[in-house]
Design a protein around this motif. Structure first.
Motif, mmCIF file in Angstrom:
data_model
loop_
_atom_site.group_PDB
_atom_site.id
_atom_site.type_symbol
_atom_site.label_atom_id
_atom_site.label_comp_id
_atom_site.label_asym_id
_atom_site.label_seq_id
_atom_site.Cartn_x
_atom_site.Cartn_y
_atom_site.Cartn_z
ATOM 1 N N ASP A 278 0.773 -1.269 0.037
ATOM 2 C CA ASP A 278 0.119 -0.047 -0.158
ATOM 3 C C ASP A 278 0.722 1.380 -0.025
ATOM 4 N N TRP A 279 1.818 1.264 0.671
ATOM 5 C CA TRP A 279 2.690 2.354 0.894
ATOM 6 C C TRP A 279 3.345 2.649 -0.418
ATOM 7 N N VAL A 280 4.107 1.659 -1.135
ATOM 8 C CA VAL A 280 4.683 1.954 -2.342
ATOM 9 C C VAL A 280 3.696 2.574 -3.438
ATOM 10 N N ALA A 281 2.421 1.745 -3.469
ATOM 11 C CA ALA A 281 1.573 2.289 -4.251
ATOM 12 C C ALA A 281 1.105 3.837 -4.107
ATOM 13 N N SER A 282 0.985 4.214 -2.913
ATOM 14 C CA SER A 282 0.561 5.523 -2.629
ATOM 15 C C SER A 282 1.841 6.341 -3.070
ATOM 16 N N LYS A 283 3.160 6.010 -2.613
ATOM 17 C CA LYS A 283 4.315 6.868 -2.895
ATOM 18 C C LYS A 283 4.639 7.074 -4.457
ATOM 19 N N PHE A 284 4.367 5.962 -5.179
ATOM 20 C CA PHE A 284 4.576 6.023 -6.633
ATOM 21 C C PHE A 284 3.285 6.592 -7.446
ATOM 22 N N GLY A 285 2.124 6.675 -6.658
ATOM 23 C CA GLY A 285 0.990 7.277 -7.192
ATOM 24 C C GLY A 285 0.650 6.459 -8.188
ATOM 25 N N VAL A 286 0.532 5.087 -8.185
ATOM 26 C CA VAL A 286 0.012 4.056 -8.948
ATOM 27 C C VAL A 286 -1.134 3.321 -8.378
ATOM 28 N N GLU A 287 -2.317 3.189 -9.321
ATOM 29 C CA GLU A 287 -3.371 2.453 -8.502
ATOM 30 C C GLU A 287 -3.064 0.988 -8.317
ATOM 31 N N ILE A 288 -3.433 0.368 -7.099
ATOM 32 C CA ILE A 288 -3.192 -1.114 -6.800
ATOM 33 C C ILE A 288 -4.213 -1.883 -6.715
ATOM 34 N N LEU A 289 -4.208 -2.881 -7.690
ATOM 35 C CA LEU A 289 -5.448 -4.185 -7.403
ATOM 36 C C LEU A 289 -5.077 -5.127 -6.909
ATOM 37 N N LYS A 290 -5.885 -5.778 -6.064
ATOM 38 C CA LYS A 290 -5.576 -6.637 -5.350
ATOM 39 C C LYS A 290 -6.353 -7.998 -5.622
ATOM 40 N N VAL A 291 -5.315 -9.051 -5.781
ATOM 41 C CA VAL A 291 -6.067 -10.368 -5.920
ATOM 42 C C VAL A 291 -5.888 -11.242 -4.630
ATOM 43 N N LYS A 292 -6.989 -11.404 -4.092
ATOM 44 C CA LYS A 292 -7.181 -11.980 -2.808
ATOM 45 C C LYS A 292 -7.581 -13.502 -2.461
ATOM 46 N N ALA A 293 -6.620 -14.225 -2.029
ATOM 47 C CA ALA A 293 -7.002 -15.581 -2.048
ATOM 48 C C ALA A 293 -7.888 -15.899 -0.798
ATOM 49 N N GLU A 294 -7.828 -14.901 0.063
ATOM 50 C CA GLU A 294 -8.610 -14.999 1.483
ATOM 51 C C GLU A 294 -8.193 -16.255 2.387
ATOM 52 N N GLU A 295 -9.151 -17.061 2.502
ATOM 53 C CA GLU A 295 -9.012 -18.083 3.325
ATOM 54 C C GLU A 295 -8.516 -19.432 2.613
ATOM 55 N N ALA A 296 -8.391 -19.383 1.336
ATOM 56 C CA ALA A 296 -8.524 -20.431 0.232
ATOM 57 C C ALA A 296 -7.213 -21.544 0.911
ATOM 58 N N PHE A 297 -6.006 -21.008 1.369
ATOM 59 C CA PHE A 297 -5.109 -22.059 1.886
ATOM 60 C C PHE A 297 -5.654 -22.815 2.798
ATOM 61 N N TRP A 298 -6.177 -22.240 4.017
ATOM 62 C CA TRP A 298 -6.503 -23.035 5.140
ATOM 63 C C TRP A 298 -7.657 -23.966 5.070
ATOM 64 N N ILE A 299 -8.684 -23.609 3.738
ATOM 65 C CA ILE A 299 -9.632 -24.406 3.534
ATOM 66 C C ILE A 299 -9.107 -25.814 2.923
ATOM 67 N N PRO A 322 -7.088 -17.516 -7.979
ATOM 68 C CA PRO A 322 -7.778 -16.227 -7.764
ATOM 69 C C PRO A 322 -7.201 -15.203 -8.563
ATOM 70 N N THR A 323 -5.891 -15.330 -9.205
ATOM 71 C CA THR A 323 -5.711 -14.564 -10.405
ATOM 72 C C THR A 323 -6.406 -14.698 -11.765
ATOM 73 N N ALA A 324 -6.584 -15.893 -12.049
ATOM 74 C CA ALA A 324 -7.501 -16.118 -13.248
ATOM 75 C C ALA A 324 -9.063 -15.729 -13.192
ATOM 76 N N LYS A 325 -9.412 -15.860 -11.847
ATOM 77 C CA LYS A 325 -10.874 -15.380 -11.615
ATOM 78 C C LYS A 325 -10.888 -13.926 -11.697
ATOM 79 N N PHE A 326 -9.863 -13.162 -11.181
ATOM 80 C CA PHE A 326 -9.692 -11.664 -11.232
ATOM 81 C C PHE A 326 -9.590 -11.216 -12.772
ATOM 82 N N LEU A 327 -8.775 -11.962 -13.497
ATOM 83 C CA LEU A 327 -8.565 -11.415 -14.889
ATOM 84 C C LEU A 327 -10.002 -11.677 -15.583
ATOM 85 N N ASP A 328 -10.500 -12.729 -15.463
ATOM 86 C CA ASP A 328 -11.868 -13.147 -15.981
ATOM 87 C C ASP A 328 -13.008 -11.813 -15.664
ATOM 88 N N GLU A 329 -13.034 -11.407 -14.368
ATOM 89 C CA GLU A 329 -13.945 -10.460 -13.870
ATOM 90 C C GLU A 329 -13.448 -9.111 -14.428
#
Ligand code: ZN
Length: 468
Positions: A278-299, A322-329
């Motif tokens: 988050d810090w780097v994105a804000s300092k560079f002024g670049v939008e950050i898109l997050k691909v989140k796996a959430e609890e997938a690992f633990w499941i 999660p990345t494939a899903k994100f790209l599709d969306e």
């Protein structure tokens, strides 16, 4: 020539700095070549690393030995070397002082002095040594009482002892056996120790490599500009919170490429990494898109058991899916160009990887690495030169070489134990899962304590050490 270049680095003996090319840009003199273990990927020793080194030498040989060995050392370089766990060659004054490594199965840091280290210690008769009767000693030889003219042996079995001839030459290093003998580990051609006796600084190192760094930065920017204008795809930088992807982001922005950050939150990131993204994105002024796996690992963990070096199912579950899903969306039918900070020097496995490729599992991503040919040292010098130290994930300055999931099976015990100590709550969740798993599988506690869970079939060399 090219082969040589990749199996060591140059060191300027006038300026006491490591060089990326053979010539020093401060004094214009050719540096001395220092052969290193493969894959050669040296890094600067940071304050934390130097403290660890000092502390480890002190424990091994006493604080006087540590002070003397590291006298005037400000610029030191660590290069990974194969051990059962984490290990480094330590370079100071253009010489390999010894190996700093995490002892397996003892599970603590140790220092094994090599030719330069032993020769230095002998100057002040520090550490442990024997003067041998016979001028000839060989590797794997076992020396006993009758072979010693003089001795100063360590108390503990496994302690390092260097071997000195009657002519005062340091011939090799061995270790104390349980029977009070000395087992010879290495022998070498004797050489006088080298004390360059002046402190360099990392600013000096940057100066000594300045135009090389500038040239490679321009080349990388041109490469980024060329590809993105040729492919005309939306541009992303895959950011992991690590130094390589930070460098890649910097180069992409510097190349005036309109980019967004793609950050894969596997759900297993350390808090510093999430903060850093988050810090780097804000300092560079670049939008950050997050691909989140959430609890997938633990499941999935419930069904698959711990991920192993042989079967990294976690990569599919936490990254690819999660990345494939994100790209599709978000991207739909389109493709994207994604710059990644991948370097071929990182591992043998990746050696020779291309500069542009389509990800086999994510065909919508055309990936490209502008720093494929860079060494770790070059990445760090670039970050120092461009004053990006403040953007770097602070975990690097606390002993981590790699940033990723907090319990990756490719990690060494040295790092896993640091995570355990620093993040007890995070670790407890993981250890509970491991405990359930060994209970179900009827496996001994060693699978947790020695990290055997990291393999489907733990290597024999590891099992032999713990009598498993
Ligand atoms: Zn120089």
């Amino acid at each position: 020539m090219r082969r040589l270049k990749h199996s060591g680095i140059y060191w300027c003996l006038n300026c006491n700095v490591p060089l990326l090319d053979s010539e020093c840009e401060i004094c214009r003199v050719k540096g001395e070549f220092v052969p290193l273990s493969r894959p050669v990927d040296p890094k600067p020793a940071f304050r934390f690393d130097l403290n660890l080194l000092h502390q480890t030498i002190s424990q091994e040989f006493g604080v006087d030995a540590a002070n003397f060995l590291l006298k005037n050392v400000e610029v030191a370089v660590f290069n990974r070397v194969p051990y059962l766990d984490k290990g480094y060659e330590v370079l100071v004054d253009g010489r390999i002082l010894g190996h700093l490594f995490f002892d397996f199965p003892r599970l603590y840091w140790r220092f094994k002095p090599l030719r330069e280290g032993c020769s230095r210690l002998w100057v002040k008769k520090l550490g442990f040594w024997v003067v041998v009767n016979n001028g000839f000693v060989a590797k794997n030889q076992i020396l006993g009482e009758l072979d010693f003219l003089e001795k100063n042996l360590p108390e503990k079995e496994g302690g390092y002892v260097f071997l000195v001839s009657k002519k005062d030459e340091v011939l090799g290093v061995g270790e104390l056996t349980d029977k009070g003998k000395v087992y010879v580990l290495r022998v070498w051609k004797p050489e006088q120790p080298r004390f360059l006796n002046f402190k360099a600084s990392w600013n000096q190192v940057v100066k000594a490599n300045f135009s090389k760094l500038k040239t490679d930065i321009s080349k990388a920017c041109k490469f980024i500009g060329d590809i993105s204008s040729r492919l005309k795809l939306p541009v992303f930088v895959s950011y992991s919170g690590g130094k390589d992807s930070l460098t890649t982001l910097y180069l992409t922005v510097k190349a005036s490429c309109k980019t967004k950050i793609l950050f894969n939150d596997t759900g297993l990131e350390l808090p510093e990494t999430l903060e850093n993204a988050d810090w780097v994105a804000s300092k560079f002024g670049v939008e950050i898109l997050k691909v989140k796996a959430e609890e997938a690992f633990w499941i999935h963990l419930k069904d698959f058991g711990p991920p192993t070096r042989e079967n990294r199912w976690c990569s599919k579950v936490c990254k690819l899916k999660p990345t494939a899903k994100f790209l599709d969306e978000k991207i739909g039918e389109n493709k994207i160009l994604c710059f990644v900070g991948q370097r071929k020097a990182e591992s043998f496995r990746r050696a020779g990887s291309r500069k542009i490729w389509v990800n086999k599992f994510l065909p919508k991503i055309v990936a490209s690495s502008p720093i494929n040919d860079w060494s770790m040292l070059q990445v760090w010098l670039c970050l120092m030169m461009e004053r990006l130290d403040g953007y770097v994930n602070k975990l690097y300055f606390e002993g981590f070489d790699r940033i990723g999931c907090f319990m990756c099976p490719s990690m060494e015990m040295a790092d896993l134990l640091v995570v355990k100590k620093r993040y007890p709550i995070l670790w407890e969740r993981w250890e509970k899962e491991l405990e359930n798993w060994i209970l179900n599988k009827n496996l001994p506690r060693q699978w947790i304590d020695y990290g055997l869970w990291r393999w489907k079939n733990p290597p024999k060399r590891i099992l032999d050490k713990i009598g498993g």
